[in-house]
Design a protein around this motif. Structure first.
Motif, short mmCIF file in Angstrom:
data_model
loop_
_atom_site.label_atom_id
_atom_site.label_comp_id
_atom_site.label_asym_id
_atom_site.label_seq_id
_atom_site.Cartn_x
_atom_site.Cartn_y
_atom_site.Cartn_z
N ARG A 178 0.83 -1.21 0.00
CA ARG A 178 0.00 0.00 0.00
C ARG A 178 0.87 1.27 0.00
O ARG A 178 0.56 2.25 -0.68
N GLU A 237 -7.93 -1.63 -3.98
CA GLU A 237 -9.14 -2.36 -3.62
C GLU A 237 -8.88 -3.86 -3.58
O GLU A 237 -9.34 -4.56 -2.68
N TYR A 238 -8.13 -4.37 -4.55
CA TYR A 238 -7.84 -5.80 -4.60
C TYR A 238 -7.10 -6.23 -3.34
O TYR A 238 -7.40 -7.27 -2.75
N ASP A 258 -7.25 -4.85 -0.41
CA ASP A 258 -8.21 -4.80 0.70
C ASP A 258 -9.11 -6.04 0.70
O ASP A 258 -9.34 -6.66 1.75
N VAL A 259 -9.61 -6.39 -0.48
CA VAL A 259 -10.48 -7.56 -0.58
C VAL A 259 -9.71 -8.83 -0.25
O VAL A 259 -10.19 -9.69 0.50
N GLU A 288 -7.07 -9.18 1.62
CA GLU A 288 -6.80 -9.21 3.06
C GLU A 288 -8.04 -9.61 3.85
O GLU A 288 -7.98 -10.41 4.79
N GLU A 289 -9.18 -9.05 3.45
CA GLU A 289 -10.44 -9.39 4.12
C GLU A 289 -10.74 -10.88 3.98
O GLU A 289 -11.06 -11.56 4.96
N LEU A 290 -10.63 -11.40 2.76
CA LEU A 290 -10.96 -12.80 2.51
C LEU A 290 -9.95 -13.76 3.12
O LEU A 290 -10.30 -14.88 3.49
N GLY A 297 -8.83 -13.40 5.95
CA GLY A 297 -9.28 -13.50 7.33
C GLY A 297 -10.58 -14.26 7.52
O GLY A 297 -10.90 -14.69 8.63
N THR A 298 -11.34 -14.42 6.44
CA THR A 298 -12.65 -15.08 6.59
C THR A 298 -12.72 -16.46 5.95
O THR A 298 -13.54 -17.27 6.37
N GLU A 299 -11.88 -16.71 4.95
CA GLU A 299 -11.93 -18.01 4.27
C GLU A 299 -11.04 -19.01 5.01
O GLU A 299 -10.03 -18.65 5.61
N ARG A 313 -15.56 -12.63 -6.68
CA ARG A 313 -15.44 -11.17 -6.57
C ARG A 313 -14.87 -10.55 -7.85
O ARG A 313 -15.24 -9.46 -8.23
#
Length: 189
Positions: free
Chosen positions: A91, A127-128, A130-131, A133-135, A137-139, A152
């Motif tokens: 970033r 944005e990529y 961010d997405v 990093e988010e995924l 943490g969740t997948e 996505r």
């Protein structure tokens, strides 16, 4: 360059056949700048992005940045190595490119039919990350992450890159304390 060249027989020659010999012949230039056809070209070191020691080439009077691995354009971004240093270093590199005020960015990884609009490519690259990093943490697995990223970003090219990265990220996460290089290289094989 030397590190990638040293790893070539273990990864790239196995993934891609018939790559011609490519000795490393690049040399640094004084003050990280040179002139070509009357225009200053400035090399800017930006740190870790999809790999270590990334740089970009800035042509100030054209408001142009040749962004290499910093900015992607319609292609899945390889964050397999970036998770080791953290995505914030990538970033910061994007911020450095944006601070150069480019109108056009030539991405090192690009879907050929897309334009080189700097504002769009910079925004989409951020944005990529961010997405991703988010995924991460969740997948729960490389397969789940891969599928979520495809859902996505169904139109991005480079699904092999995405799969390699998915395996690297989850291999590193599932085997803390082990040498991450085995998962980074192994994701390609």
């Amino acid at each position: 360059m030397h590190a990638n060249n040293a790893g070539r027989p273990y990864v790239w020659d196995k993934v891609y056949s018939d790559i011609p010999p490519s000795p490393v012949t690049a040399v640094t230039v004084p003050d990280n700048r040179f002139t070509l056809e009357g225009r200053d070209l400035v090399m800017v070191e930006v740190g870790h992005t999809d790999t270590e020691a990334t740089s970009v080439l800035h042509v100030p009077d054209l408001a142009l940045v040749v962004a290499g691995d910093v900015i992607y354009n319609g292609a899945h971004q390889y964050v397999g190595e970036a998770v080791l240093a953290g995505l914030d270093s990538w970033r910061r590199a994007i911020d450095q490119v944006e601070a150069l005020s480019p109108r056009s960015v030539v991405a090192g990884h690009k879907k050929s039919e897309l334009d080189d609009d700097a504002a769009r490519t910079i925004t989409e690259t951020r944005e990529y990350l961010d997405v991703a990093e988010e995924l991460m943490g969740t997948e729960n697995s490389a397969v789940d992450f891969f599928n979520a990223m495809i859902a996505r970003y169904p139109d991005r090219i480079g699904r092999t890159v995405l799969w390699s990265m998915s395996q690297a990220v989850f291999g590193i996460r599932e085997h803390p304390g082990e040498d991450p290089v085995q998962f980074i290289a192994g994701g390609w094989l």
